[in-house]
Design a protein around this motif. Structure first.
Motif, PDB file in Angstrom:
ATOM      1  N   ASP A   2      38.766 103.256  67.514  1.00 25.79           N
ATOM      2  CA  ASP A   2      37.657 103.967  66.772  1.00 25.79           C
ATOM      3  C   ASP A   2      37.785 103.430  65.179  1.00 25.79           C
ATOM      4  N   ASN A   3      38.342 102.466  64.898  1.00 23.49           N
ATOM      5  CA  ASN A   3      38.330 101.807  63.427  1.00 23.49           C
ATOM      6  C   ASN A   3      37.889 100.300  63.453  1.00 23.49           C
ATOM      7  N   GLU A   7      45.673  98.130  64.418  1.00 27.90           N
ATOM      8  CA  GLU A   7      46.640  98.931  64.504  1.00 27.90           C
ATOM      9  C   GLU A   7      47.786  99.011  63.260  1.00 27.90           C
ATOM     10  N   SER A   8      47.350  98.376  62.054  1.00 31.72           N
ATOM     11  CA  SER A   8      48.248  98.410  61.207  1.00 31.72           C
ATOM     12  C   SER A   8      47.737  99.169  59.738  1.00 31.72           C
ATOM     13  N   THR A   9      46.318  99.823  60.193  1.00 26.11           N
ATOM     14  CA  THR A   9      45.618 100.310  58.904  1.00 26.11           C
ATOM     15  C   THR A   9      45.150 101.541  59.396  1.00 26.11           C
ATOM     16  N   LYS A  10      44.849 102.589  58.486  1.00 26.92           N
ATOM     17  CA  LYS A  10      44.068 103.715  58.742  1.00 26.92           C
ATOM     18  C   LYS A  10      42.535 103.594  58.433  1.00 26.92           C
ATOM     19  N   GLY A  11      42.362 102.334  57.791  1.00 25.28           N
ATOM     20  CA  GLY A  11      40.957 102.017  57.353  1.00 25.28           C
ATOM     21  C   GLY A  11      40.433 101.221  58.433  1.00 25.28           C
ATOM     22  N   LEU A  12      39.057 100.698  58.254  1.00 28.72           N
ATOM     23  CA  LEU A  12      38.243 100.153  59.364  1.00 28.72           C
ATOM     24  C   LEU A  12      38.682  98.622  59.218  1.00 28.72           C
ATOM     25  N   GLU A  28      45.338  88.890  69.847  1.00 28.92           N
ATOM     26  CA  GLU A  28      46.461  89.381  69.508  1.00 28.92           C
ATOM     27  C   GLU A  28      46.624  90.094  68.132  1.00 28.92           C
ATOM     28  N   ASP A  29      46.344  89.126  67.070  1.00 29.62           N
ATOM     29  CA  ASP A  29      46.369  89.408  65.755  1.00 29.62           C
ATOM     30  C   ASP A  29      45.389  90.489  65.270  1.00 29.62           C
ATOM     31  N   VAL A  30      44.190  90.343  65.666  1.00 34.77           N
ATOM     32  CA  VAL A  30      43.171  91.468  65.364  1.00 34.77           C
ATOM     33  C   VAL A  30      43.796  92.835  66.104  1.00 34.77           C
ATOM     34  N   ARG A  31      44.258  92.643  67.002  1.00 31.49           N
ATOM     35  CA  ARG A  31      44.580  94.155  67.630  1.00 31.49           C
ATOM     36  C   ARG A  31      45.773  94.520  66.547  1.00 31.49           C
ATOM     37  N   SER A  32      46.643  93.717  66.088  1.00 27.07           N
ATOM     38  CA  SER A  32      47.667  93.936  65.223  1.00 27.07           C
ATOM     39  C   SER A  32      47.380  94.673  63.972  1.00 27.07           C
ATOM     40  N   LEU A  33      46.254  93.948  63.450  1.00 29.18           N
ATOM     41  CA  LEU A  33      45.621  94.496  62.355  1.00 29.18           C
ATOM     42  C   LEU A  33      44.915  95.583  62.515  1.00 29.18           C
ATOM     43  N   PHE A  46      44.159  82.341  58.407  1.00 27.62           N
ATOM     44  CA  PHE A  46      44.502  83.622  57.936  1.00 27.62           C
ATOM     45  C   PHE A  46      46.075  83.964  58.137  1.00 27.62           C
ATOM     46  N   ASP A  47      46.646  84.452  57.126  1.00 27.31           N
ATOM     47  CA  ASP A  47      48.021  84.940  57.153  1.00 27.31           C
ATOM     48  C   ASP A  47      48.268  86.167  57.361  1.00 27.31           C
ATOM     49  N   VAL A  48      48.227  86.469  58.808  1.00 25.97           N
ATOM     50  CA  VAL A  48      48.271  87.793  59.236  1.00 25.97           C
ATOM     51  C   VAL A  48      49.453  88.931  58.580  1.00 25.97           C
ATOM     52  N   ASN A  49      50.385  88.299  58.661  1.00 28.70           N
ATOM     53  CA  ASN A  49      51.597  89.141  57.967  1.00 28.70           C
ATOM     54  C   ASN A  49      51.318  89.301  56.390  1.00 28.70           C
ATOM     55  N   SER A  50      50.752  88.347  55.726  1.00 21.86           N
ATOM     56  CA  SER A  50      50.251  88.617  54.288  1.00 21.86           C
ATOM     57  C   SER A  50      49.077  89.792  54.186  1.00 21.86           C
ATOM     58  N   ILE A  51      48.439  89.466  55.193  1.00 17.18           N
ATOM     59  CA  ILE A  51      47.295  90.425  55.288  1.00 17.18           C
ATOM     60  C   ILE A  51      47.552  91.782  55.399  1.00 17.18           C
ATOM     61  N   LYS A  52      48.460  92.218  56.388  1.00 15.91           N
ATOM     62  CA  LYS A  52      49.233  93.346  56.560  1.00 15.91           C
ATOM     63  C   LYS A  52      49.897  93.931  55.298  1.00 15.91           C
TER      64      LYS A  52
END
Length: 363
Positions: free
Chosen positions: A214-215, A186-191, A179-184, A147-153
């Motif tokens: 909480d998300n 914290e990068s979205t207001k969604g779930l 680390e990547d999951v935490r980053s994602l 998974f390309d975390v930067n592209s997901i963001k």
């Protein structure tokens, strides 16, 4: 006479889910005795269920005239012990984790919402989200299928309601790092929905993060390591606030009494679970080292084989003719034409798989 005008447009445009091939289908197509067929295409536990789970099924059979508990509270308590999370953070679901996904989409999705899906991955995320009115935003993988975390963001917008992550991923078997999951998250207001269907075979789980964020939702199943695919039991780990909303729309009595009893018994049989896991880890290593094609590192109960320069369709067909059912991954978005997923079997089954791939290599 059909009446397609009655069906929601969101449903008519969805491609059908592609399941793994059945023993019955292959026996009929290739005129093979079903007893001689090895089914390694659906990531089931080849050892079968725990004897304790079978005993629980039999003992509950005479009570099926009575409804089970509406929220499967007994099973939830057992899952709480198993995961170390409070019961207020756990929902049991049927049918399987797919039921959890469907209910969660009913809770969350409104027309115009988007869901982000890194690929290649399990196709039902898209089916469930689109059936409830969402637009699926697909993210291509990195060069190594990770998974390309930067592209997901970059794909996340103000309309993003859910980001899906399968870890270990189906069909690659790869983990997404904490680390990547935490980053994602914290990068979205969604779930963020993390599918941990295969986590028992992996080095690490992210379940404790549910108590921090909480998300975050984590989906689990009894279909893989516990060998209860036919009973269709899943569960979700989630913030307490979300469980309260989820339970409003969850189908009452959605986990049957036999499933509740078998699930509890399977959780209690740690010795059998460890046997299944150790067999898988050993078999995974054997297949990786002996199949004469590129095999991706896997943390699941399957391995992904790249048969290039051959084509997955042709190699899969050659194995099917030998009575070995594997999964041609061409139906997975962005998986290409040369990937085959193989469930880890018993030692004898794995040896037949290696032999079949060696014969394919010689063509």
């Amino acid at each position: 006479m059909s009446r397609p005008e009655l069906i929601k447009e969101a449903v008519t445009s969805i491609a059908e889910y592609v399941p793994g091939k059945s023993i019955e289908d292959i026996a009929k197509k290739y005129d093979i005795d079903p007893k001689d067929i090895i089914k390694l295409g659906s990531n089931e536990n080849v050892l079968g269920p725990s004897p304790k789970a079978v005993e629980a099924l039999v003992s509950s059979a005479s009570k099926v005239n009575i409804y089970p508990s509406a929220d499967a509270s007994e099973l939830v308590e057992a899952i709480s012990v198993y995961t170390g999370l409070p019961a207020e953070n756990i929902c049991a679901s049927g049918p399987g984790m797919d039921g959890l996904l469907d209910n969660m989409m009913r809770v969350l999705i409104e027309p115009g919402d988007e869901v982000v899906i890194p690929t290649p991955t399990f196709s039902y995320y898209e089916i469930s989200a689109r059936a409830n009115g969402a637009t699926a935003v697909h993210v291509a993988p990195g060069e190594g299928l990770e998974f390309d975390v930067n592209s997901i963001k970059e794909a996340i917008t103000d309309r993003t309601k859910v980001v899906f992550l399968c870890s270990p991923n189906n069909p690659t078997g790869m983990l997404t790092s904490e680390e990547d999951v935490r980053s994602l998250i914290e990068s979205t207001k969604g779930l963020v929905f993390v599918d941990e269907a295969y986590v028992e075979f992996a080095d690490k789980s992210l379940s404790k993060l549910v108590l921090e964020y909480d998300n975050l939702i984590i989906g689990r199943t009894f279909s893989k390591a516990f060998g209860l695919a036919g009973l269709r039991i899943g569960y979700g780990l989630m913030p307490a606030w979300l469980k309260a909303q989820y339970m409003k729309i969850a189908t009452p009595f959605n986990v049957s009494l036999p499933a509740i009893m078998a699930g509890m018994a399977a959780l209690s049989d740690s010795e059998y679970l460890e046997k299944s896991i150790s067999m898988t880890v050993e078999g995974r290593k054997y297949l990786t080292e002996n199949i004469p094609f590129k095999v991706y590192d896997s943390q699941a109960n399957f391995i992904l084989v790249d048969v290039s320069p051959l084509i997955a369709r042709d190699v899969s067909e050659s194995l099917l003719k030998k009575g070995i059912i594997v999964r041609d991954c061409r139906s997975f978005k962005n998986a290409g034409e040369s990937l085959i997923r193989v469930t880890v079997g018993t030692r004898g089954q794995n040896e037949k798989v290696v032999s079949a791939f060696k014969n394919a290599k010689a063509y």
